[in-house]
Design a protein around this motif. Structure first.
Motif, PDB file in Angstrom:
ATOM      1  N   UNK A   1       0.846  -1.207   0.000  1.00  0.00           N
ATOM      2  CA  UNK A   1       0.000   0.000   0.000  1.00  0.00           C
ATOM      3  C   UNK A   1       0.875   1.249   0.000  1.00  0.00           C
ATOM      4  N   UNK A   2       1.955   1.219   0.752  1.00  0.00           N
ATOM      5  CA  UNK A   2       2.877   2.368   0.777  1.00  0.00           C
ATOM      6  C   UNK A   2       3.526   2.555  -0.593  1.00  0.00           C
ATOM      7  N   UNK A   3       3.911   1.396  -1.192  1.00  0.00           N
ATOM      8  CA  UNK A   3       4.544   1.431  -2.516  1.00  0.00           C
ATOM      9  C   UNK A   3       3.585   2.031  -3.549  1.00  0.00           C
ATOM     10  N   UNK A   4       2.284   1.750  -3.383  1.00  0.00           N
ATOM     11  CA  UNK A   4       1.268   2.235  -4.314  1.00  0.00           C
ATOM     12  C   UNK A   4       1.075   3.749  -4.193  1.00  0.00           C
ATOM     13  N   UNK A   5       1.381   4.287  -2.999  1.00  0.00           N
ATOM     14  CA  UNK A   5       1.297   5.737  -2.824  1.00  0.00           C
ATOM     15  C   UNK A   5       0.436   6.205  -1.666  1.00  0.00           C
ATOM     16  N   UNK A   6      -0.172   5.287  -0.928  1.00  0.00           N
ATOM     17  CA  UNK A   6      -0.996   5.694   0.217  1.00  0.00           C
ATOM     18  C   UNK A   6      -0.114   6.234   1.333  1.00  0.00           C
ATOM     19  N   UNK A   7      -0.621   7.244   2.052  1.00  0.00           N
ATOM     20  CA  UNK A   7       0.134   7.761   3.190  1.00  0.00           C
ATOM     21  C   UNK A   7      -0.020   6.806   4.378  1.00  0.00           C
ATOM     22  N   UNK A   8       0.613   7.186   5.487  1.00  0.00           N
ATOM     23  CA  UNK A   8       0.664   6.289   6.643  1.00  0.00           C
ATOM     24  C   UNK A   8      -0.732   5.963   7.201  1.00  0.00           C
ATOM     25  N   UNK A   9      -1.590   6.987   7.263  1.00  0.00           N
ATOM     26  CA  UNK A   9      -2.922   6.783   7.845  1.00  0.00           C
ATOM     27  C   UNK A   9      -3.794   5.907   6.936  1.00  0.00           C
ATOM     28  N   UNK A  10      -3.784   6.209   5.624  1.00  0.00           N
ATOM     29  CA  UNK A  10      -4.597   5.418   4.686  1.00  0.00           C
ATOM     30  C   UNK A  10      -4.086   3.975   4.632  1.00  0.00           C
ATOM     31  N   UNK A  11      -2.770   3.814   4.707  1.00  0.00           N
ATOM     32  CA  UNK A  11      -2.184   2.467   4.724  1.00  0.00           C
ATOM     33  C   UNK A  11      -2.649   1.715   5.966  1.00  0.00           C
ATOM     34  N   UNK A  12      -2.653   2.418   7.097  1.00  0.00           N
ATOM     35  CA  UNK A  12      -3.086   1.791   8.349  1.00  0.00           C
ATOM     36  C   UNK A  12      -4.531   1.291   8.236  1.00  0.00           C
ATOM     37  N   UNK A  13      -5.376   2.083   7.573  1.00  0.00           N
ATOM     38  CA  UNK A  13      -6.782   1.692   7.427  1.00  0.00           C
ATOM     39  C   UNK A  13      -6.900   0.404   6.600  1.00  0.00           C
ATOM     40  N   UNK A  14      -6.150   0.353   5.494  1.00  0.00           N
ATOM     41  CA  UNK A  14      -6.210  -0.835   4.628  1.00  0.00           C
ATOM     42  C   UNK A  14      -5.696  -2.060   5.393  1.00  0.00           C
TER      43      UNK A  14
END
Lengths: 148, 132
Positions: free
Chosen positions: A30-43
């Protein structure tokens, strides 16, 4: 314990100890795709909840089954497909309610079904289907890029 | 082996300050590690500890199973004049609390000392009420 394929896929044994592997895998992608820390945490949290539910309810906490977590990246769409055997699951039978709603109605704090609330709250699209003997959960989140 | 793995991923250290139990959580609180944590909470509450501060400074992750442990005990501790208060949340966990609405249900404070002090306020209020 797990194996990673070339097409962004991981297969784990249905054991709660393996949730850590799933989180690390989803977080990295998710981080590699471009999501920030908070959005990554949600996923990560949502995929953890789906896997936890499958281990607890579809496999009855027995480490005898497998769960496949597949990731697909397409333009701004990040999709996680979680598939597993075991008992079928119909989300329509579950009343998804926020903890605050429950609290304001009853004045009491009760646990339960919070995982389902998280799943629907943190993803843009959630789809539960059954193909043959498999439960398939398709989780989608869109990346909101600044330049779009 | 299972216990060792769990210890590596999650740890809780308990101390007492001004009759308040401080639970210092470290690591990942998920469906696996919460099994052990639930036992810790059960022992505390059954042993009569009702004023609890959960310091999340070193907690990296919490899932519904972790939240579920607090939800299972909060009514009981409140019934006994106590509470479960949270402090020192990381930005990530603070956002999750906010989005799930937990800040309407639980008391979340910035620092451990504020959380301890907030119990003192309750004690003063109760004494005043009794005098009336």
């Amino acid at each position: 314990m797990s194996r990673e394929g070339r097409n962004n896929k991981i297969v784990i044994v249905s054991d709660l100890r393996n949730l850590k592997i799933v989180r690390e895998f989803v977080s990295r992608e998710a981080r590699k795709f471009g999501f920030d820390e908070i959005e990554t945490e949600k996923i990560v949290l949502v995929v953890d909840e789906v896997c936890t539910n499958s281990i607890k309810h579809s496999y009855g906490n027995k480490p005898t089954g497998e769960i496949t977590i597949e990731l697909k990246a397409q333009k701004d769409k990040f999709t996680v497909i979680v598939s597993y055997d075991g008992l079928p699951f119909d989300p329509k039978k579950i009343k998804v309610e926020s903890p605050v709603q429950k609290y304001s109605k009853t004045g009491r704090i009760k646990r339960g079904k919070l995982g389902m609330f998280i799943i629907y709250q943190f993803m843009d699209r959630v789809k539960y289907t059954r193909r043959g003997n498999k439960n398939i959960v398709i989780l989608t989140k869109f990346l909101k890029r600044d330049d779009v | 082996m299972a216990k060792r793995e769990r210890e590596k991923n999650f740890d809780v250290k308990i101390e007492e300050k001004n009759s308040v139990k401080i639970l210092n959580l470290k690591g990942y609180l998920d469906a696996y590690t919460s099994l052990e944590f639930e036992e810790v909470m059960k022992k505390l509450v059954e042993g009569g500890s009702y004023k609890l501060v959960v310091n999340m400074k070193n907690l990296s992750y919490i899932s519904s199973a972790g939240f579920g442990v607090f939800m299972a005990f909060v009514d009981e501790v409140r019934k006994n004049g106590g509470d479960i208060k949270f402090c020192c949340l990381s930005e990530k966990i603070d956002e999750i609390f906010e989005l799930l609405g937990f800040k309407h249900i639980f008391n979340v404070l910035n620092s451990e000392s504020e959380a301890i002090k907030s119990f003192e306020k309750v004690r003063v209020k109760n004494v005043k009420r009794r005098k009336k």
